[in-house]
Write an enzyme that holds these catalytic residues in place. Structure first.
Site, PDB file in Angstrom:
ATOM      1  N   CYS A   1       0.941  -1.444  -0.048  1.00  0.00           N
ATOM      2  CA  CYS A   1      -0.002   0.223   0.081  1.00  0.00           C
ATOM      3  C   CYS A   1       0.878   1.217   0.109  1.00  0.00           C
ATOM      4  CB  CYS A   1      -0.745   0.039   1.272  1.00  0.00           C
ATOM      5  SG  CYS A   1      -1.991  -1.431   1.368  1.00  0.00           S
ATOM      6  N   ALA A   2       1.523   1.491  -1.208  1.00  0.00           N
ATOM      7  CA  ALA A   2       2.369   2.473  -1.312  1.00  0.00           C
ATOM      8  C   ALA A   2       2.426   3.759  -1.310  1.00  0.00           C
ATOM      9  CB  ALA A   2       3.436   2.168  -2.511  1.00  0.00           C
ATOM     10  N   ALA A   3       1.186   4.493  -1.921  1.00  0.00           N
ATOM     11  CA  ALA A   3       0.969   5.792  -2.305  1.00  0.00           C
ATOM     12  C   ALA A   3       0.812   6.605  -0.904  1.00  0.00           C
ATOM     13  CB  ALA A   3      -0.114   5.771  -3.117  1.00  0.00           C
ATOM     14  N   PRO A   4       1.294   7.922  -1.011  1.00  0.00           N
ATOM     15  CA  PRO A   4       1.779   8.597  -1.982  1.00  0.00           C
ATOM     16  C   PRO A   4       3.415   8.320  -2.082  1.00  0.00           C
ATOM     17  CG  PRO A   4       1.715  10.060  -0.188  1.00  0.00           C
ATOM     18  CD  PRO A   4       1.067   8.642   0.455  1.00  0.00           C
TER      19      PRO A   4
ATOM     20  N   GLY B   1       6.281   7.738   0.299  1.00  0.00           N
ATOM     21  CA  GLY B   1       7.700   8.228   1.157  1.00  0.00           C
ATOM     22  C   GLY B   1       8.392   6.678   1.613  1.00  0.00           C
ATOM     23  N   LYS B   2       7.526   5.782   1.852  1.00  0.00           N
ATOM     24  CA  LYS B   2       8.187   4.677   2.356  1.00  0.00           C
ATOM     25  C   LYS B   2       9.066   3.830   1.260  1.00  0.00           C
ATOM     26  CE  LYS B   2       5.549   4.550   6.356  1.00  0.00           C
ATOM     27  NZ  LYS B   2       4.380   5.275   6.154  1.00  0.00           N
TER      28      LYS B   2
ATOM     29  N   ASP C   1      -5.296  -4.994  -5.998  1.00  0.00           N
ATOM     30  CA  ASP C   1      -5.928  -5.045  -4.447  1.00  0.00           C
ATOM     31  C   ASP C   1      -4.995  -5.865  -3.706  1.00  0.00           C
ATOM     32  OD1 ASP C   1      -7.400  -5.594  -2.230  1.00  0.00           O
ATOM     33  OD2 ASP C   1      -9.239  -6.361  -3.213  1.00  0.00           O
TER      34      ASP C   1
ATOM     35  N   ASP D   1       1.955  -0.931   4.829  1.00  0.00           N
ATOM     36  CA  ASP D   1       1.514   0.140   5.571  1.00  0.00           C
ATOM     37  C   ASP D   1       0.084   0.502   5.331  1.00  0.00           C
ATOM     38  OD1 ASP D   1       2.074   2.551   6.996  1.00  0.00           O
ATOM     39  OD2 ASP D   1       2.352   3.871   5.305  1.00  0.00           O
TER      40      ASP D   1
ATOM     41  N   CYS E   1      -0.818   4.143  11.088  1.00  0.00           N
ATOM     42  CA  CYS E   1      -0.575   5.606  12.064  1.00  0.00           C
ATOM     43  C   CYS E   1      -1.818   5.782  12.690  1.00  0.00           C
ATOM     44  CB  CYS E   1      -0.467   6.891  10.929  1.00  0.00           C
ATOM     45  SG  CYS E   1      -1.514   7.094   9.545  1.00  0.00           S
TER      46      CYS E   1
HETATM   47  C1  LIG Z   1      -1.197   4.525   4.973  1.00  0.00           C
HETATM   48  S1  LIG Z   1      -1.517   4.863   3.272  1.00  0.00           S
HETATM   49  C2  LIG Z   1      -0.078   4.342   2.518  1.00  0.00           C
HETATM   50  C3  LIG Z   1       1.031   5.463   2.738  1.00  0.00           C
HETATM   51  C4  LIG Z   1       2.398   5.045   2.069  1.00  0.00           C
HETATM   52  N1  LIG Z   1       3.008   3.935   2.465  1.00  0.00           N
HETATM   53  C5  LIG Z   1       3.513   6.101   2.242  1.00  0.00           C
HETATM   54  O1  LIG Z   1       4.266   5.986   2.931  1.00  0.00           O
HETATM   55  O2  LIG Z   1       3.291   7.239   1.476  1.00  0.00           O
HETATM   56  C6  LIG Z   1      -2.478   3.469   2.652  1.00  0.00           C
HETATM   57  C7  LIG Z   1      -2.913   3.270   1.196  1.00  0.00           C
HETATM   58  O3  LIG Z   1      -3.336   1.960   1.061  1.00  0.00           O
HETATM   59  C8  LIG Z   1      -4.113   2.125  -0.098  1.00  0.00           C
HETATM   60  N2  LIG Z   1      -4.970   0.939   0.054  1.00  0.00           N
HETATM   61  C9  LIG Z   1      -6.242   0.832   0.722  1.00  0.00           C
HETATM   62  N3  LIG Z   1      -6.825  -0.249   0.354  1.00  0.00           N
HETATM   63  C10 LIG Z   1      -5.914  -0.984  -0.458  1.00  0.00           C
HETATM   64  C11 LIG Z   1      -5.945  -2.422  -0.748  1.00  0.00           C
HETATM   65  N4  LIG Z   1      -6.907  -3.280  -0.743  1.00  0.00           N
HETATM   66  N5  LIG Z   1      -4.914  -2.721  -1.632  1.00  0.00           N
HETATM   67  C12 LIG Z   1      -3.989  -1.849  -2.206  1.00  0.00           C
HETATM   68  N6  LIG Z   1      -3.810  -0.878  -1.574  1.00  0.00           N
HETATM   69  C13 LIG Z   1      -4.727  -0.292  -0.625  1.00  0.00           C
HETATM   70  C14 LIG Z   1      -4.829   3.498  -0.188  1.00  0.00           C
HETATM   71  O4  LIG Z   1      -4.850   3.771  -1.326  1.00  0.00           O
HETATM   72  C15 LIG Z   1      -3.629   4.336   0.698  1.00  0.00           C
HETATM   73  O5  LIG Z   1      -2.825   4.991  -0.506  1.00  0.00           O
END
Ligand SMILES: C[S@@+](CC[C@H](N)C(=O)[O-])C[C@H]1O[C@@H](n2cnc3c(N)ncnc32)[C@H](O)[C@@H]1O
Length: 252
Positions: free
Chosen positions: A65-68, A70-71, A120, A138, A191
């Site tokens: 779950c990488a967006a935006p 940073g990690k 997903d 994350d 978080c």
């Molecule tokens: C906490 S944020 C991640 C922050 C990111 N790791 C960073 O450090 O910038 C959680 C992310 O999970 C994504 N997400 C939610 N459900 C998901 C799923 N079932 N599969 C993949 N991504 C998912 C969301 O779109 C969101 O961008």
């Protein structure tokens, strides 16, 4: 209001100080990977959580779950252009931002091994069984600091939502465990402030997947709390950092 009562019950005497710290300034650091590349500002606790993954050059890594992003930047810097990094996120809008962040902030040689995908996360366990040496989950969470500073989100916050999220987090974690190679390491992070989204999710997976065990985390940020299975960095005791929870798990 429900949010304040819930966390006041949970944190007791600690809550007023924690609440003030959550409303205050965070503690960001600058990530910069070369001249002419855009800097990226990341909470120091988030940097710590990504470092806990201990990705090494040559490894196959999934940031589920990488967006935006940073990690993913921190993971890319650990891999140094060797191995592979799949930066995945299900949301198309957030994935666009992720792609820009990676392209604008990383050297070309490090970008060569990175693939951005939009699956997903629940599906990895089925379709990518035992495929990665390292996985960062994350997870989507209540994002309580953000909620507190946004009246619209505060309005829709509920204890029920926390429970719902913890079920979703458990399913994503099971998928991540199944996608991890034997001998591999996984970091689960959020978080969130509630243990339901943190240690409780880990407790359940340890029962469901006996091949997994907890790995102790060294070098935690100053003032971080050690919990039953991981580390919780909270801004009242950690100079504004966090909230970030993370637990490190390895597969036998
Ligand atoms: C906490 S944020 C991640 C922050 C990111 N790791 C960073 O450090 O910038 C959680 C992310 O999970 C994504 N997400 C939610 N459900 C998901 C799923 N079932 N599969 C993949 N991504 C998912 C969301 O779109 C969101 O961008």
């Amino acid at each position: 209001m429900e949010f304040f009562d819930y966390f006041s019950d949970l944190y007791g005497e600690r809550w007023p100080g924690l609440l003030e710290a959550l409303k205050g300034e965070g503690r960001a650091m600058e990530l910069r990977f070369g001249d002419g590349l855009e800097p990226y500002y990341l909470d120091e606790a988030s940097y710590f959580a990504a470092k806990v993954l201990d990705a090494r050059p040559g490894m196959d890594v999934l940031d589920m779950c990488a967006a935006p992003g940073g990690k993913s930047l921190v993971i890319a810097s650990m891999l140094q252009g060797q191995g592979s990094l799949q930066s995945n996120d299900r949301s198309p809008d957030r994935r666009l931002r992720l792609t820009h962040v990676l392209q604008n902030s990383l050297p070309a040689a490090w970008l060569e091994i990175i693939k951005v995908t939009g699956y997903d996360g629940m599906k990895f366990g089925l379709h990518k069984k035992e495929s990665y040496d390292r996985i960062l989950l994350d997870a989507p969470c209540s994002s309580d600091r953000h909620v507190l500073n946004s009246p619209a989100h505060l309005e829709v916050w509920s204890a029920k939502r926390v429970k719902r999220l913890s079920v979703e987090q458990g399913a994503l974690l099971a998928s991540a465990v199944d996608a991890l190679r034997p001998g591999g390491v996984l970091v689960y992070g959020t978080c969130a402030l509630s243990p339901l989204e943190n240690d409780k999710v880990v407790e359940k997976i340890l029962k469901k997947r006996p091949a997994m065990h907890v790995v102790p985390i060294d070098d935690v940020p100053p003032g971080a709390d050690r919990t039953e299975f991981g580390v919780h960095v909270l801004p009242d005791t950690s100079e504004g950092r966090g909230p970030i929870y993370c637990a490190k798990l390895a597969k036998n």
